[in-house]
Design an enzyme around this catalytic site. Structure first.
Site, PDB file in Angstrom:
ATOM      1  CB  SER A  26      38.247  40.751  36.539  1.00  0.00           C
ATOM      2  OG  SER A  26      39.352  40.314  35.789  1.00  0.00           O
TER       3      SER A  26
ATOM      4  CG  ASP B 266      38.212  43.812  29.308  1.00  0.00           C
ATOM      5  OD1 ASP B 266      39.432  43.656  29.469  1.00  0.00           O
ATOM      6  OD2 ASP B 266      37.362  43.463  30.144  1.00  0.00           O
TER       7      ASP B 266
ATOM      8  CG  HIS C  96      39.521  44.516  32.982  1.00  0.00           C
ATOM      9  ND1 HIS C  96      38.756  43.479  32.503  1.00  0.00           N
ATOM     10  CD2 HIS C  96      39.970  44.107  34.206  1.00  0.00           C
ATOM     11  CE1 HIS C  96      38.756  42.482  33.372  1.00  0.00           C
ATOM     12  NE2 HIS C  96      39.477  42.841  34.414  1.00  0.00           N
TER      13      HIS C  96
END
Length: 268
Positions: A107, A213, A243
């Site tokens: 991320s 996601d 995610h």
């Protein structure tokens, strides 16, 4: 696997906490670069698999995150975070000289890892999980508002496994409040910097992403990953995954894909 060791190094904004999952006879070093609002300790499961695969694993807590110094989740300049990761890499390389280095960014950590590859190079492999890279539109939407809403990350957005969300919600080292404007501004700047910064120097790239996601949508990441990795990108896209693919219900598949990729790119 032995319990992690905690090192406190000097970071750009004060104390930098780095976890080490040791391996007495490693054949490579893996540095895990965590995402927004969380901390390196959430990657113990990933570290366990990597240690069994032959890695000595390190994970810094970024400024304003986990046990490191700084106002919570305030990142004024992601170049400082990249520098702190480089400090952690230096400690790992001092302990294990000459071993190949793998950088694994999730991320926000994917953005940091991408920038690290542009600034420093020297990687045997770069792994990007749900990376904030390319056309991520959240910063622009938030900065257009007079006030950033108090909307924390939904634990349900992380994984189809409800235990993951419950653990995240109960974790005192996780930030459960709103994003802060200096950090959102730094996201916007660094997205442009990485876009303009060229490729990752030919390093093999593994891109992992879930089709569901909602925090970092897959279509937005794709152009950034392709610019960064060029023809050297291996992608693994997981239908229905959210995610945090390392914490998803198919995590065994994801981790097998990770170690299988490393087997193809690391020297034997």
């Amino acid at each position: 696997m032995a319990d992690p060791r905690e090192h406190v190094l000097t970071g750009t904004r004060g104390a930098l906490c780095v976890l080490e999952w040791p391996n007495e006879r490693p054949r490579y070093v893996a540095v895990v670069v965590h995402g927004y609002g969380e901390h390196a300790g959430r990657y113990a499961g990933v570290a366990r698999v990597l240690v069994a695969h032959g890695a000595a694993v390190y994970g810094p807590d970024h400024v304003g995150h986990g046990r490191s110094a700084g106002e919570r989740v305030v990142v004024e300049d992601f170049e400082d975070v990249v520098t702190d990761v480089h400090t952690a890499v230096g400690a790992a390389r001092s302990a294990h000289p000459g071993l190949p280095l793998v950088l694994i960014g999730h991320s926000m950590g994917g953005l940091v890892a991408a920038r690290y590859a542009q600034r420093h190079g020297g990687l045997a492999a770069l792994v990007l999980s749900g990376p904030v890279i390319g056309d991520w539109r959240l910063p622009g939407r938030l900065l257009a508002l007079d006030e950033i809403p108090d909307t924390p990350i939904s634990p349900a957005a992380l994984s189809r496994d409800p235990a993951v969300g419950a653990s995240y919600a109960a974790d005192p080292l996780v930030w459960h409040g709103p994003m802060k404007r200096p950090t959102v501004e730094a996201f916007a700047r660094t997205l442009r910097t990485v876009e303009e910064g060229g490729g990752a120097g030919g390093v093999p790239v593994l891109w992992l992403h879930g089709t569901d996601d909602r925090l970092v949508p897959l279509p937005g990441s794709r152009p950034g990953v392709e610019r960064l990795g060029g023809a050297g990108v291996t992608e693994r896209i997981y239908p229905g995954a959210r995610h945090e693919v390392f914490h998803e219900t198919n995590r065994d598949e994801v981790l097998a894909d990770l170690t299988g990729f490393l087997d193809t790119v690391l020297p034997r």
